[in-house]
Design a protein around this motif. Structure first.
Motif, PDB file in Angstrom:
ATOM      1  N   UNK A 234       0.829  -1.208   0.000  1.00  0.00           N
ATOM      2  CA  UNK A 234       0.000   0.000   0.000  1.00  0.00           C
ATOM      3  C   UNK A 234       0.867   1.263   0.000  1.00  0.00           C
ATOM      4  N   UNK A 235       1.995   1.221   0.723  1.00  0.00           N
ATOM      5  CA  UNK A 235       2.876   2.373   0.843  1.00  0.00           C
ATOM      6  C   UNK A 235       3.902   2.500  -0.268  1.00  0.00           C
ATOM      7  N   UNK A 236       3.789   1.644  -1.282  1.00  0.00           N
ATOM      8  CA  UNK A 236       4.719   1.667  -2.425  1.00  0.00           C
ATOM      9  C   UNK A 236       6.162   1.439  -1.990  1.00  0.00           C
ATOM     10  N   UNK A 237       6.331   0.712  -0.884  1.00  0.00           N
ATOM     11  CA  UNK A 237       7.657   0.305  -0.433  1.00  0.00           C
ATOM     12  C   UNK A 237       8.060  -1.016  -1.071  1.00  0.00           C
ATOM     13  N   UNK A 238       7.079  -1.718  -1.631  1.00  0.00           N
ATOM     14  CA  UNK A 238       7.308  -3.000  -2.285  1.00  0.00           C
ATOM     15  C   UNK A 238       6.261  -3.144  -3.388  1.00  0.00           C
ATOM     16  N   UNK A 239       6.493  -4.067  -4.289  1.00  0.00           N
ATOM     17  CA  UNK A 239       5.544  -4.302  -5.377  1.00  0.00           C
ATOM     18  C   UNK A 239       5.037  -5.742  -5.299  1.00  0.00           C
ATOM     19  N   UNK A 240       3.821  -5.990  -5.772  1.00  0.00           N
ATOM     20  CA  UNK A 240       3.276  -7.344  -5.692  1.00  0.00           C
ATOM     21  C   UNK A 240       3.942  -8.298  -6.669  1.00  0.00           C
ATOM     22  N   UNK A 241       3.900  -9.588  -6.329  1.00  0.00           N
ATOM     23  CA  UNK A 241       4.372 -10.621  -7.260  1.00  0.00           C
ATOM     24  C   UNK A 241       3.379 -10.782  -8.405  1.00  0.00           C
ATOM     25  N   UNK A 242       2.103 -10.577  -8.100  1.00  0.00           N
ATOM     26  CA  UNK A 242       1.063 -10.671  -9.121  1.00  0.00           C
ATOM     27  C   UNK A 242      -0.139  -9.858  -8.641  1.00  0.00           C
ATOM     28  N   UNK A 243      -0.977  -9.452  -9.583  1.00  0.00           N
ATOM     29  CA  UNK A 243      -2.149  -8.654  -9.251  1.00  0.00           C
ATOM     30  C   UNK A 243      -1.946  -7.196  -9.627  1.00  0.00           C
ATOM     31  N   UNK A 244      -2.959  -6.400  -9.392  1.00  0.00           N
ATOM     32  CA  UNK A 244      -2.963  -5.006  -9.821  1.00  0.00           C
ATOM     33  C   UNK A 244      -3.235  -4.079  -8.646  1.00  0.00           C
ATOM     34  N   UNK A 245      -2.424  -3.024  -8.522  1.00  0.00           N
ATOM     35  CA  UNK A 245      -2.623  -1.981  -7.511  1.00  0.00           C
ATOM     36  C   UNK A 245      -2.877  -0.674  -8.255  1.00  0.00           C
ATOM     37  N   UNK A 246      -4.101  -0.172  -8.140  1.00  0.00           N
ATOM     38  CA  UNK A 246      -4.475   1.088  -8.767  1.00  0.00           C
ATOM     39  C   UNK A 246      -4.557   2.170  -7.685  1.00  0.00           C
ATOM     40  N   UNK A 247      -3.785   3.221  -7.870  1.00  0.00           N
ATOM     41  CA  UNK A 247      -3.792   4.371  -6.961  1.00  0.00           C
ATOM     42  C   UNK A 247      -4.178   5.587  -7.792  1.00  0.00           C
ATOM     43  N   UNK A 248      -5.339   6.173  -7.497  1.00  0.00           N
ATOM     44  CA  UNK A 248      -5.800   7.338  -8.268  1.00  0.00           C
ATOM     45  C   UNK A 248      -5.737   7.076  -9.770  1.00  0.00           C
ATOM     46  N   UNK A 249      -6.283   5.917 -10.169  1.00  0.00           N
ATOM     47  CA  UNK A 249      -6.374   5.556 -11.598  1.00  0.00           C
ATOM     48  C   UNK A 249      -5.014   5.281 -12.242  1.00  0.00           C
ATOM     49  N   UNK A 250      -3.963   5.192 -11.452  1.00  0.00           N
ATOM     50  CA  UNK A 250      -2.637   4.853 -11.977  1.00  0.00           C
ATOM     51  C   UNK A 250      -2.272   3.434 -11.530  1.00  0.00           C
ATOM     52  N   UNK A 251      -1.722   2.644 -12.454  1.00  0.00           N
ATOM     53  CA  UNK A 251      -1.343   1.267 -12.144  1.00  0.00           C
ATOM     54  C   UNK A 251       0.039   1.251 -11.489  1.00  0.00           C
ATOM     55  N   UNK A 252       0.038   1.180 -10.157  1.00  0.00           N
ATOM     56  CA  UNK A 252       1.279   1.225  -9.371  1.00  0.00           C
ATOM     57  C   UNK A 252       2.172   0.022  -9.670  1.00  0.00           C
ATOM     58  N   UNK A 253       1.535  -1.134  -9.953  1.00  0.00           N
ATOM     59  CA  UNK A 253       2.321  -2.350 -10.139  1.00  0.00           C
ATOM     60  C   UNK A 253       3.270  -2.280 -11.335  1.00  0.00           C
ATOM     61  N   UNK A 254       3.069  -1.286 -12.206  1.00  0.00           N
ATOM     62  CA  UNK A 254       3.907  -1.191 -13.403  1.00  0.00           C
ATOM     63  C   UNK A 254       4.945  -0.066 -13.321  1.00  0.00           C
ATOM     64  N   UNK A 255       5.046   0.614 -12.164  1.00  0.00           N
ATOM     65  CA  UNK A 255       5.967   1.735 -12.049  1.00  0.00           C
ATOM     66  C   UNK A 255       7.359   1.273 -11.617  1.00  0.00           C
TER      67      UNK A 255
END
Length: 236
Positions: free
Chosen positions: A61-82
C-alpha cells in the motif's frame, strides 16, 4: 506526475494481489489473492496477528514493495507497473509514514527530523524551517523543537514522527503499529491525533494487531494467512 486528490472517490484498489517470497525451495504466500478498495477520506484499520501478512500489505500500500502478481491502482494509476523512481515520487508526495519504532535520526533534533521530507521535496531553508515548526506546534511539541529523540519520551517521539509525516501535506497517512511502543496514555493521545487528522480530511490507514486500537477506526479489515477474512464497518 501531479495527481489531484480530493472528494469521495476510490483512492486505492488492490485486485487479486499476491506476494510470494522464496525461502529455500519453499514459496511463502505472504499475500494470497487480496482484493481491497479504500475510498478517499476513509479511516481503515488493517488488523491481524503477527505473520498474518499485514506488514506485507502495508509495504505494498505504501509503495515500499511491489506485488508478485495482481494489480494496484492508486488514483487511476497502475502502481504495479511503475519503476523505483516513480514509486519514490508517490511515496514522497502522497504518503506520510508513521512507524512503531519512530524512525527518527538520533543526531538530529525534532525540527531537523521534521524538515527531512521537505529537504527531499526541494523546499528551501526559511520556508522549510517554518513549516517544520508549524507541524510540531500542531502536534503539541512547539516547546520541544530543539530536543533530540533521546531527550523525548516515546509519546513525544511519535508526535515528532507524525509531524514529519504531515510536513509535505500528503493526502494519506500510513501508520504501522503507531501505539505499539507506547504506554496506554501516550497511545491514546496518538490515536486522538490520528482521529483529528481524519476529521481534517486525511485518509488514514492503520496497521495493528490490537483490536482495541483497530476499533477506533471507521472500518476494520481483518487479515489472516495472507487473506482478508473479514471487512466490517466499526459501530460506535
Amino acid at each position: 506526475m501531479e495527481w489531484i486528490i480530493g472528494g469521495n472517490h476510490m483512492l486505492i484498489s488492490l485486485e487479486n494481489i499476491y506476494k510470494i517470497y522464496k525461502r529455500g525451495d519453499t514459496a511463502v504466500h505472504a499475500l494470497d489473492g487480496v482484493t481491497l478498495q479504500i475510498e478517499n477520506g476513509e479511516f481503515v484499520a488493517i488488523v491481524g496477528p503477527s505473520g498474518s501478512g499485514k506488514s506485507t500489505m502495508m509495504n505494498i500500500l505504501g509503495c515500499l514493495d511491489t506485488p508478485s502478481d495482481g494489480t494496484y491502482i492508486f488514483e487511476d494509476k497502475d502502481i504495479s507497473k511503475l519503476n523505483d523512481d516513480q514509486l519514490a515520487v508517490i511515496r514522497n508526495r502522497h504518503i506520510g509514514f508513521v512507524f512503531q519504532s519512530f524512525n527518527l535520526l538520533p543526531k538530529l533534533d525534532a525540527v531537523e527530523n521534521v524538515e527531512l521530507p521537505l529537504t527531499y521535496a526541494g523546499k528551501k531553508g526559511p520556508a522549510r524551517r517554518d513549516r517544520a515548526v508549524e507541524m510540531l506546534n500542531a502536534v503539541g511539541l512547539g516547546n520541544r523543537i530543539h530536543h533530540k529523540p533521546s531527550e523525548l519520551s516515546g509519546g513525544q517521539q511519535q508526535r515528532v514522527a507524525i509531524a514529519r509525516a504531515l510536513s509535505t501535506d500528503p493526502p494519506i497517512i500510513l501508520a504501522d503499529e503507531p501505539t505499539g511502543n507506547l504506554d496506554t496514555k501516550s497511545g491514546r493521545e496518538i490515536m486522538e491525533i490520528l482521529k483529528e487528522l481524519h476529521l481534517s480530511g486525511k485518509t488514514i490507514i492503520l496497521i495493528t494487531h490490537d483490536i482495541s486500537v483497530a476499533n477506533q477506526a471507521e472500518r476494520n479489515v481483518h487479515i489472516q494467512d495472507g487473506k482478508i477474512v473479514n471487512d466490517v464497518k466499526v459501530v460506535g
